[in-house]
Scaffold this motif. Structure first.
Motif, short mmCIF file in Angstrom:
data_model
loop_
_atom_site.label_atom_id
_atom_site.label_comp_id
_atom_site.label_asym_id
_atom_site.label_seq_id
_atom_site.Cartn_x
_atom_site.Cartn_y
_atom_site.Cartn_z
N GLY A 284 -3.90 1.55 -3.01
CA GLY A 284 -4.00 2.96 -3.32
C GLY A 284 -2.78 3.81 -3.01
O GLY A 284 -1.82 3.37 -2.40
N ASP A 285 -2.86 5.06 -3.50
CA ASP A 285 -1.73 5.98 -3.50
C ASP A 285 -0.51 5.30 -4.15
O ASP A 285 0.61 5.34 -3.64
CB ASP A 285 -1.41 6.50 -2.08
N LEU A 286 -0.77 4.73 -5.32
CA LEU A 286 0.29 4.05 -6.05
C LEU A 286 1.29 5.06 -6.59
O LEU A 286 2.49 4.81 -6.63
CB LEU A 286 -0.30 3.22 -7.21
N GLY B 274 -6.26 5.45 -4.25
CA GLY B 274 -6.16 6.25 -3.03
C GLY B 274 -6.44 7.70 -3.36
O GLY B 274 -6.70 8.04 -4.52
N ASN B 275 -6.36 8.55 -2.35
CA ASN B 275 -6.66 9.97 -2.58
C ASN B 275 -5.68 10.62 -3.56
O ASN B 275 -6.03 11.56 -4.25
CB ASN B 275 -6.68 10.74 -1.26
N HIS B 276 -4.44 10.11 -3.64
CA HIS B 276 -3.46 10.74 -4.53
C HIS B 276 -3.54 10.22 -5.96
O HIS B 276 -2.87 10.78 -6.84
CB HIS B 276 -2.04 10.54 -4.00
N ASP B 277 -4.26 9.14 -6.21
CA ASP B 277 -4.26 8.57 -7.56
C ASP B 277 -5.13 9.37 -8.50
O ASP B 277 -6.18 9.89 -8.12
CB ASP B 277 -4.75 7.11 -7.50
N THR C 44 0.81 -1.22 0.00
CA THR C 44 0.00 0.00 0.00
C THR C 44 0.85 1.27 0.00
O THR C 44 1.97 1.28 0.51
CB THR C 44 -0.99 -0.02 1.19
N ASP C 45 0.29 2.30 -0.61
CA ASP C 45 0.84 3.67 -0.58
C ASP C 45 2.31 3.75 -1.03
O ASP C 45 3.13 4.34 -0.33
CB ASP C 45 0.68 4.25 0.84
N PRO C 46 2.62 3.22 -2.21
CA PRO C 46 4.02 3.35 -2.67
C PRO C 46 4.41 4.76 -3.12
O PRO C 46 5.60 5.09 -3.14
CB PRO C 46 4.11 2.36 -3.83
N GLY D 195 -5.41 1.22 3.74
CA GLY D 195 -4.05 1.74 3.65
C GLY D 195 -4.07 3.15 4.22
O GLY D 195 -4.59 3.37 5.31
N HIS D 196 -3.50 4.12 3.48
CA HIS D 196 -3.67 5.56 3.70
C HIS D 196 -2.94 6.13 4.91
O HIS D 196 -2.37 7.21 4.82
CB HIS D 196 -5.16 5.88 3.82
N ILE D 197 -2.94 5.44 6.05
CA ILE D 197 -2.43 6.07 7.28
C ILE D 197 -0.97 5.73 7.57
O ILE D 197 -0.43 6.15 8.60
CB ILE D 197 -3.32 5.74 8.51
N LEU E 93 -10.72 -0.95 1.32
CA LEU E 93 -10.82 0.44 0.86
C LEU E 93 -9.57 1.19 1.29
O LEU E 93 -8.82 0.72 2.16
CB LEU E 93 -12.08 1.11 1.39
N HIS E 94 -9.33 2.35 0.67
CA HIS E 94 -8.09 3.09 0.97
C HIS E 94 -8.14 3.76 2.35
O HIS E 94 -7.18 3.73 3.11
CB HIS E 94 -7.84 4.13 -0.12
N HIS E 95 -9.26 4.42 2.65
CA HIS E 95 -9.30 5.30 3.82
C HIS E 95 -9.60 4.55 5.12
O HIS E 95 -10.21 3.50 5.12
CB HIS E 95 -10.35 6.41 3.61
#
Ligand SMILES: Nc1ncnc2c1ncn2[C@@H]1O[C@@H]2COP(=O)(O)O[C@H]2[C@H]1O
Ligand SMILES: [Fe+2]
Length: 276
Positions: free
Chosen positions: A62-64, A92-95, A20-22, A203-205, A164-166
């Motif tokens: 997410g946030d790949l 994720g939020n950044h994607d 997650t979150d790379p 993920g996310h946190i 889910l991402h959040h």
């Protein structure tokens, strides 16, 4: 288009790896607060490859990519080939979803766009999109809620893992908890009638949580790059190392899980960084 992926197995346990979150960048030398995110991602993939955990599928939550670049998504596709199993993903939020969807589909290799996975006889995984375009917090739209409910109704005999991402459970960090899933109550109401929902994975946190919420096992997982410090009201980084998660789904509905962190390299962020 096929909307459900069926993973056939007669094993009693199904094994998952979550990455997650790379936060990859266009430039492979790109850094997030002092950590080269491509290098730390490579190290995580290498150490997953070296482990003896015999996983069936991979979840990328997410946030790949940090900068919406083609190059970031293309390198993600190339990099995860080494995992040699099907990789499922959520934004994720950044994607940047239009690009993410196009590139991950075109260069699919072992990457699947499918969000509903049936595993063996006993389990299903439901991958949700909690992104609100342009902001860091999350929200499940009505389409996501309706889709989730429909899949739970279609397969009430299966145990379910929701992804889910959040995050849902607080990290006790005000700066980060403002970016949580805003309508977790809607999720709770949707899941409540279905007794076989067992876990929620996010993920996310950029930190580990192994908790419980409404009887569901709640799992959050370290990023493959920077780590946020728990219990910190203002932005703070941690020196814990990049990691991933192993999950075992048992035929009787039990979930066993553990977080792993890299051991054969060390990534230290710029501890003075105060955000991005
Ligand atoms: N100092 C900060 N204060 C509040 N939010 C931040 C700060 N720095 C980064 N963020 C946002 O918080 C998000 C948490 O994890 P993300 O990787 O999704 O991306 C992060 C940014 O969008
Ligand atoms: Fe995020």
């Amino acid at each position: 288009m096929v909307n459900t992926y069926t993973y056939h197995t007669s094993e009693n346990v199904i094994r998952l790896v979550q990455i997650t979150d790379p936060h990859l960048f266009k430039d492979e030398k790109g850094e997030l607060l002092g950590i080269n995110t491509q290098a730390s991602f490579n190290q995580v993939l290498t150490e997953i490859g070296q482990s003896d955990f015999n996983y069936d599928i991979v979840l990328a939550t997410g946030d790949l990519v940090q900068d919406s670049s083609d190059e970031g998504y293309l390198r993600f596709c190339e990099n995860v080939k080494s995992l040699q199993k099907t990789v499922f993903w959520i934004p994720g939020n950044h994607d940047f979803q239009p690009k993410m969807f196009d590139i991950l589909n075109q260069h699919h290799g072992n990457i699947s766009p499918i969000k509903h996975i049936l595993l063996g006889e006993h389990w299903q995984i439901l991958l949700l999109d909690s992104q609100v375009f342009g902001v860091p917090h999350g929200q499940l739209g009505q389409y996501q809620i309706d889709w989730l409910e429909a899949k739970l109704k279609e397969h009430p005999q299966r145990y379910s893992l929701v992804v889910l991402h959040h995050h849902i459970l607080p990290t006790n960090s005000a700066w980060l908890d403002q970016h949580n899933l805003r309508n977790s109550l809607d999720l709770a109401y949707t899941l409540a009638p279905f007794a076989k929902v067992r876990g929620i994975l996010c993920g996310h946190i950029h930190q580990q949580i192994d908790g419980e919420w409404n009887g569901y096992k709640i799992m959050a997982t370290p990023s493959t790059c920077i780590q946020f410090k728990p219990d910190s009201n203002s932005f703070a980084l941690d020196t814990l190392q990049p990691g991933w998660r192993e999950i075992e789904l048992h035929h009787d509905g039990r979930i066993e899980t553990r977080v792993k962190r890299i051991q054969h390299a060390e990534f230290l962020p710029n501890m003075l960084g105060d955000g991005y």
